[in-house]
Design a protein around this motif. Sequence first.
Motif, mmCIF file in Angstrom:
data_model
loop_
_atom_site.group_PDB
_atom_site.id
_atom_site.type_symbol
_atom_site.label_atom_id
_atom_site.label_comp_id
_atom_site.label_asym_id
_atom_site.label_seq_id
_atom_site.Cartn_x
_atom_site.Cartn_y
_atom_site.Cartn_z
ATOM 1 N N THR A 18 17.920 0.024 6.055
ATOM 2 C CA THR A 18 17.600 -1.404 6.007
ATOM 3 C C THR A 18 16.536 -1.768 7.039
ATOM 4 O O THR A 18 15.661 -2.601 6.770
ATOM 5 C CB THR A 18 18.857 -2.262 6.238
ATOM 6 O OG1 THR A 18 19.429 -1.948 7.516
ATOM 7 C CG2 THR A 18 19.895 -2.020 5.147
ATOM 8 N N ALA A 19 16.604 -1.146 8.222
ATOM 9 C CA ALA A 19 15.575 -1.392 9.243
ATOM 10 C C ALA A 19 14.226 -0.853 8.782
ATOM 11 O O ALA A 19 13.179 -1.498 8.963
ATOM 12 C CB ALA A 19 15.981 -0.756 10.565
ATOM 13 N N CYS A 20 14.246 0.338 8.179
ATOM 14 C CA CYS A 20 13.020 0.964 7.683
ATOM 15 C C CYS A 20 12.347 0.073 6.637
ATOM 16 O O CYS A 20 11.148 -0.221 6.723
ATOM 17 C CB CYS A 20 13.359 2.330 7.079
ATOM 18 S SG CYS A 20 12.015 3.108 6.156
ATOM 19 N N VAL A 21 13.122 -0.371 5.661
ATOM 20 C CA VAL A 21 12.559 -1.168 4.570
ATOM 21 C C VAL A 21 12.113 -2.541 5.067
ATOM 22 O O VAL A 21 11.094 -3.074 4.622
ATOM 23 C CB VAL A 21 13.579 -1.279 3.414
ATOM 24 C CG1 VAL A 21 13.101 -2.274 2.359
ATOM 25 C CG2 VAL A 21 13.798 0.092 2.790
ATOM 26 N N SER A 22 12.863 -3.107 6.005
ATOM 27 C CA SER A 22 12.481 -4.395 6.578
ATOM 28 C C SER A 22 11.096 -4.307 7.230
ATOM 29 O O SER A 22 10.235 -5.180 7.035
ATOM 30 C CB SER A 22 13.514 -4.855 7.600
ATOM 31 O OG SER A 22 13.116 -6.051 8.233
ATOM 32 N N ALA A 23 10.874 -3.239 7.999
ATOM 33 C CA ALA A 23 9.575 -3.057 8.650
ATOM 34 C C ALA A 23 8.469 -2.867 7.615
ATOM 35 O O ALA A 23 7.364 -3.418 7.757
ATOM 36 C CB ALA A 23 9.622 -1.867 9.594
ATOM 37 N N LEU A 24 8.749 -2.100 6.569
ATOM 38 C CA LEU A 24 7.749 -1.882 5.522
ATOM 39 C C LEU A 24 7.415 -3.187 4.803
ATOM 40 O O LEU A 24 6.244 -3.486 4.539
ATOM 41 C CB LEU A 24 8.262 -0.844 4.519
ATOM 42 C CG LEU A 24 8.276 0.611 5.012
ATOM 43 C CD1 LEU A 24 9.050 1.491 4.061
ATOM 44 C CD2 LEU A 24 6.849 1.143 5.192
ATOM 45 N N CYS A 25 8.439 -3.990 4.502
ATOM 46 C CA CYS A 25 8.203 -5.254 3.799
ATOM 47 C C CYS A 25 7.406 -6.235 4.661
ATOM 48 O O CYS A 25 6.645 -7.054 4.136
ATOM 49 C CB CYS A 25 9.535 -5.874 3.378
ATOM 50 S SG CYS A 25 10.344 -4.980 2.030
ATOM 51 N N ASN A 26 7.577 -6.150 5.966
ATOM 52 C CA ASN A 26 6.826 -7.022 6.876
ATOM 53 C C ASN A 26 5.396 -6.546 7.104
ATOM 54 O O ASN A 26 4.570 -7.287 7.639
ATOM 55 C CB ASN A 26 7.536 -7.121 8.230
ATOM 56 C CG ASN A 26 8.813 -7.925 8.163
ATOM 57 O OD1 ASN A 26 8.955 -8.802 7.307
ATOM 58 N ND2 ASN A 26 9.753 -7.633 9.036
ATOM 59 N N THR A 27 5.117 -5.325 6.692
ATOM 60 C CA THR A 27 3.812 -4.715 6.964
ATOM 61 C C THR A 27 2.937 -4.614 5.721
ATOM 62 O O THR A 27 1.726 -4.822 5.777
ATOM 63 C CB THR A 27 4.005 -3.302 7.563
ATOM 64 O OG1 THR A 27 4.790 -3.406 8.754
ATOM 65 C CG2 THR A 27 2.686 -2.654 7.908
ATOM 66 N N LEU A 28 3.557 -4.285 4.590
ATOM 67 C CA LEU A 28 2.807 -4.021 3.371
ATOM 68 C C LEU A 28 2.391 -5.302 2.656
ATOM 69 O O LEU A 28 3.105 -6.301 2.670
ATOM 70 C CB LEU A 28 3.649 -3.166 2.411
ATOM 71 C CG LEU A 28 4.064 -1.774 2.898
ATOM 72 C CD1 LEU A 28 5.022 -1.135 1.909
ATOM 73 C CD2 LEU A 28 2.847 -0.879 3.125
ATOM 74 N N ASP A 29 1.246 -5.245 2.036
ATOM 75 C CA ASP A 29 0.793 -6.283 1.114
ATOM 76 C C ASP A 29 1.129 -5.773 -0.291
ATOM 77 O O ASP A 29 0.509 -4.817 -0.778
ATOM 78 C CB ASP A 29 -0.715 -6.496 1.270
ATOM 79 C CG ASP A 29 -1.271 -7.514 0.278
ATOM 80 O OD1 ASP A 29 -0.515 -7.972 -0.601
ATOM 81 O OD2 ASP A 29 -2.477 -7.819 0.387
#
Length: 366
Positions: A18-29
């Motif tokens: 969940t932490a991994c995906v949260s960071a990706l969602c906050n970073t990716l367009d």
Amino acid sequence: MKKYSVIVPFHSNFNLLTACVSALCNTLDFSESELIIVDNNAEGSQIDKEWKSNGLFRIIEKKENLMYPNAINLGAEYASGEYLLFCDADTYVTKGFQQALVNALREESVGYASAKLLNMGTKYVLEFGITSSTCNFPHPFTGRPVDHELVCRDHYPLSACAACSAISRKLFCAVGGFDGDLVHSYSDIDLSLRLLEKQYRTVCAADAVAYHYGSSTIGSGMSENLKEDTKGLFMAKHINIPVEIGRYLDIACDHFLRQYDLRSKEYFVLDMSTIIDSNKYIENVLSHLGLIAVDCYRRPYQQRDAGNIDLINFIPYQIRNYKVPILYFADSFLAFRGNSLWKKCREGFDDIVVDRHANIEPIKCT
């Protein structure tokens, strides 16, 4: 077509995912990116049902445990992006990591790019490239602060960690993806070596930064026995791996000499490492620093890459009382942090620690 296809292989430890995906969602367009999670666990999915309904990412479910390289390869089959980005489920990316990785790939001779991976607890460098010794694969400058001079520039190692890395989808498919038989480690080194055979280098991109927990899965079968067998298979496949650790020892020695002025040229060498080719490291460092070994004593520590060694109890008292400076060779220079009493006993000498990952540091009394 999307520009980035981010593939996250997942077996267990949903908390870290969940932490991994949260960071990706906050970073990716997501107008230019897609996120693919490969959920593979023979004992059943650990992903919450409600979480699966999130429309931002796609989850590929496999009931069997595919093991790491095959999970990545499966994700790549579903990917549509120009570039494939691999992010382990226990990583936490920082802003701009994807652009930094892909920018590094734009150099014509580069085929594979990897990020600077940080320890989640200390923020010290955990992985920033993989090189080679006679029998092993050291990680140059591991344990350094994130902003240390030695880890602030891109470099081109033999290989690099796949935990946060990138490659063009076209090239990944052309070389056949990861070797699915290398089920425990070495699949990233194998990929780099196969790319090198085709004249493509691996680069570590200093501006691509991510945190990495490491060894976070539970019940995945990733035992030391399996790792040993996988290494045997890997080494049989690559019998002529060049030894490149000397290049990083030279860089470390030059950096050390710019920082410190040694008063003595004669050193007692205490070899505490667990590796078989320690003499090659020691000879290289002595020569480059212009030092002479007056004597040498080998006492290997019982644990590879130990994070802490109680020097006052481990090293014989006679050595503690030597009136010449000591060059310690160990698996990790981090094992010497603390040890205030030992350092107090050695106060006044220019003792040095060298490790198998090409770190060289003075031992200072604190």
